[in-house]
Each structure stands twice: as structure tokens, then as C-alpha cells.
Design an enzyme around this catalytic site. Structure first.
Site, PDB file in Angstrom:
ATOM      1  N   HIS A  99       0.803  -1.226   0.000  1.00  0.00           N
ATOM      2  CA  HIS A  99       0.000   0.000   0.000  1.00  0.00           C
ATOM      3  C   HIS A  99       0.834   1.274   0.000  1.00  0.00           C
ATOM      4  O   HIS A  99       0.286   2.372  -0.149  1.00  0.00           O
ATOM      5  CB  HIS A  99      -0.971   0.011   1.175  1.00  0.00           C
ATOM      6  N   ASP A 126      -9.890  -0.415   3.752  1.00  0.00           N
ATOM      7  CA  ASP A 126      -8.707  -1.017   4.366  1.00  0.00           C
ATOM      8  C   ASP A 126      -9.050  -1.442   5.792  1.00  0.00           C
ATOM      9  O   ASP A 126      -9.906  -0.829   6.444  1.00  0.00           O
ATOM     10  CB  ASP A 126      -7.571   0.018   4.398  1.00  0.00           C
ATOM     11  N   HIS A 128      -6.734  -1.166   7.957  1.00  0.00           N
ATOM     12  CA  HIS A 128      -5.800  -0.326   8.705  1.00  0.00           C
ATOM     13  C   HIS A 128      -5.931   1.137   8.278  1.00  0.00           C
ATOM     14  O   HIS A 128      -6.438   1.443   7.196  1.00  0.00           O
ATOM     15  CB  HIS A 128      -4.368  -0.799   8.469  1.00  0.00           C
ATOM     16  N   ASP A 130      -3.190   3.323   8.023  1.00  0.00           N
ATOM     17  CA  ASP A 130      -2.008   3.787   7.284  1.00  0.00           C
ATOM     18  C   ASP A 130      -1.742   5.266   7.555  1.00  0.00           C
ATOM     19  O   ASP A 130      -1.299   6.002   6.671  1.00  0.00           O
ATOM     20  CB  ASP A 130      -2.161   3.533   5.782  1.00  0.00           C
ATOM     21  N   HIS A 143       4.232   1.257   4.478  1.00  0.00           N
ATOM     22  CA  HIS A 143       2.831   1.079   4.065  1.00  0.00           C
ATOM     23  C   HIS A 143       1.866   1.471   5.182  1.00  0.00           C
ATOM     24  O   HIS A 143       0.669   1.643   4.918  1.00  0.00           O
ATOM     25  CB  HIS A 143       2.568  -0.340   3.559  1.00  0.00           C
ATOM     26  N   ASP A 230      -7.423  -1.941  -0.357  1.00  0.00           N
ATOM     27  CA  ASP A 230      -6.496  -2.926   0.190  1.00  0.00           C
ATOM     28  C   ASP A 230      -7.275  -4.221   0.413  1.00  0.00           C
ATOM     29  O   ASP A 230      -8.306  -4.223   1.090  1.00  0.00           O
ATOM     30  CB  ASP A 230      -5.928  -2.412   1.517  1.00  0.00           C
ATOM     31  N   ASP A 232      -6.879  -6.540   2.323  1.00  0.00           N
ATOM     32  CA  ASP A 232      -7.064  -6.969   3.709  1.00  0.00           C
ATOM     33  C   ASP A 232      -8.310  -6.349   4.339  1.00  0.00           C
ATOM     34  O   ASP A 232      -8.642  -6.643   5.495  1.00  0.00           O
ATOM     35  CB  ASP A 232      -5.821  -6.727   4.559  1.00  0.00           C
ATOM     36  N   GLU A 275      -1.914  -5.058  -2.066  1.00  0.00           N
ATOM     37  CA  GLU A 275      -1.697  -6.099  -1.059  1.00  0.00           C
ATOM     38  C   GLU A 275      -2.284  -7.447  -1.459  1.00  0.00           C
ATOM     39  O   GLU A 275      -2.698  -8.234  -0.601  1.00  0.00           O
ATOM     40  CB  GLU A 275      -2.232  -5.656   0.309  1.00  0.00           C
TER      41      GLU A 275
END
Length: 303
Positions: A99, A126, A128, A130, A143, A230, A232, A275
Site C-alpha cells: 500500500h 482497508d 488499517h 495507514d 505502508h 487494500d 485486507d 496487497e
């Protein structure tokens, strides 16, 4: 439209490696044929970007920003390609890679749109945030610092990548699917004024209502929208091929609905999918999901 596929096999930003093979996995999953079947023209960069293998690269002198130099170099190159595509009126579809490539994508879009006074918004799907800086990052993996830097927070080498200063107003960032934040980035996200829809928000409000709020957010704040997805963001039970899996993620149907609704908004001008890690995947399932996401955003309908 003309969809310009830009492959960016950058694999320096995270801890678990293999995402440099993500663009190849998505290509093998049929991304080009799928987009062309929807009536679009596909422009594909044939030249393989020469990025040094991570195991041979110098991690650098700053343990809070690992592989800073090669990431800056690669993202600067990506920014130029994204700017060129956007200025031509093409739809940049960037395939990562980890990312950290969003640094280059947003720098290129900023260069293309800021002279026209177009307000850029980012839908960041995402697990997360970031949104760490070198000071707050517990890992030093870039990332996890990339969106903060794009919004003007963090190391000068990242904030000023390709052009000086922030690449977008953090108040024009909308997250969906968040469920794993570090304490420092959570504080900075609140100070910066980003909008966040966590998985708990989705559970409380229902996904359709969250999507309505996301669309209203961009209609009232922005002129053009970039989607940074992303993989994830999905629950790892359905998308195993990603480097930082977090339980409790989005369902496949939720991801597809979000892309369909964003397509109907009529404001999305670019997308990146990051990712995808085929080393961790099962029968290329995560890459095939990435193809389906892009297809729904680009107009695919069930009926």
C-alpha cells in the site's frame, strides 16, 4: 472509457513479502479480458518496472521508515505515469504491490487535478489506517505511513514526493472497513479530520446505510474520487492472499456492493488495488476477487 492499467510491483513497504507478484496474479486472473468485455479499451504498460528485489536492497538508516529511498524512487516514477494518464482523460487502474504505492498514485493525481482546481477525495477501503508517521509507527513499515504522508504528515521525503506539500485535504478522506488502528495514528486521524466507518459502524448502522453516507460525503466535499482498495479489508477467510490479515472484515458481497454504488456516483476517476500476495493465497482466489471489484466499479451488472 480508456482504462490504463499500471502495474506497480513494489514490495518494500510491509513486513511480509510477496505482494510484488500481485500485479501478475491479477493479470493472470483475467483483468484485461474482463474490462474489455465491459466495452472499455485497455491500455497496458508493457515495460516491466525494474525494482530491486527487497532481499538485496538497503533497508536504510531510519528504522522508523524502512526502505525509504527505493520507495520514494518507485513512487516518484509511478506519480509521473499516473499524472500522464489522468491528464489524458484515461482511467488509471493501478495494481500493487504493497500500500505504500498510494504515495505515488495520489501525487500523480494531485499533479493532474490541482491545476484545474478539482477537489480530490479518497475512498480508502482497508483494515488499517495507514496514518502513522515515523514518530508513531511501531514497525517502521512505510505502508503504514503512506496516507498520513499524502495528507501532509510525516517525513519530508514522503510528504514532498513528486511535488512539495500535501497531496490532498485529509478532510476529503473517507475510510471503510477499519478495524485495526495504532494509538498514535488514531489520535492523528482524529486531529486531521478524516471520516471513518469502522466495521463496528457497519454492524450498528447496516452496510447499505453506510454506503449512502459515503456517497453523500463525496457528493458534498469533492469533485473527483480515487478508490484505494487494500484486499485486507475483506475477512481473511475469503481473501487469504494478503500480507496483514485481520479477522472480522468485510464480506465479498459488501465489497462488490460498495463498488457498484461508487460506480453509480459518477465521480470515480481512478482506482488502485493493493496487497494481493499470491504466496499466501489459495488458487488465486484473492486476485480473482480483485478482478471482480474492478469490474463492478467499471460497470459490470448482475442483471
Amino acid at each position: 472509457m480508456d482504462v490504463h492499467i499500471i502495474e506497480m510491483p513494489l514490495d518494500f513497504g510491509g513486513r511480509r513479502h510477496g505482494s510484488d507478484m500481485g500485479p501478475s496474479a491479477i493479470r493472470l486472473a483475467g483483468i484485461t479480458d474482463k474490462i474489455e468485455s465491459l466495452g472499455h479499451s485497455v491500455i497496458t504498460d508493457r515495460a516491466r518496472r525494474e525494482i530491486e528485489a527487497q532481499e538485496y536492497a538497503d533497508v536504510g538508516s531510519n528504522p522508523k521508515a524502512k526502505y525509504l529511498e527505493p520507495i520514494v524512487a518507485a513512487c516518484t516514477s509511478l506519480a509521473a505515469d499516473v499524472e500522464t494518464a489522468a491528464v489524458k482523460g484515461e482511467f488509471p487502474l493501478i495494481l500493487g504491490g504493497d500500500h505504500s504505492i498510494v504515495l505515488g498514485t495520489l501525487a500523480g493525481l494531485h499533479a493532474a487535478y490541482s491545476p484545474k482546481k478539482l477537489r480530490l477525495g479518497v475512498l480508502y477501503v482497508d483494515a488499517h489506517g495507514d496514518f502513522n508517521t515515523a514518530d508513531s509507527s511501531p514497525t517502521g513499515n512505510i505502508h503504514g505511513e503512506c496516507l498520513a504522508a499524502s495528507a501532509g504528515y510525516g517525513l519530508p521525503e514522503l510528504v514532498n514526493l513528486y511535488s512539495e506539500g500535501p497531496k490532498l485535504d485529509p478532510r476529503n478522506i473517507c475510510y471503510v472497513g477499519i478495524r485495526d488502528l495504532d494509538a498514535g495514528e488514531k489520535k492523528l486521524m482524529k486531529e486531521a479530520g478524516v471520516t471513518v466507518f469502522t466495521v463496528s459502524d457497519i454492524d450498528r448502522q447496516g452496510f447499505p446505510d453506510v454506503v449512502k453516507k459515503v456517497k453523500l460525503f463525496f457528493k458534498t466535499k469533492c469533485d473527483v474520487v480515487h478508490i484505494s482498495f487494500d484486499m485486507d479489508a475483506f475477512d481473511p477467510s475469503i481473501a487469504p492472499g494478503t500480507g496483514v490479515p485481520v479477522p472480522g472484515g468485510l464480506s465479498y458481497r459488501e465489497g462488490l456492493l460498495l463498488m457498484e454504488e461508487m460506480a453509480g456516483l459518477g465521480m470515480v476517476r481512478s482506482m488502485e488495488i493493493v496487497e494481493v500476495n499470491p504466496i499466501l493465497d489459495v488458487r488465486n482466489e484473492t486476485a480473482r476477487m480483485a478482478v471482480s471489484l474492478a469490474a463492478r466499479l467499471l460497470g459490470e451488472k448482475l442483471f
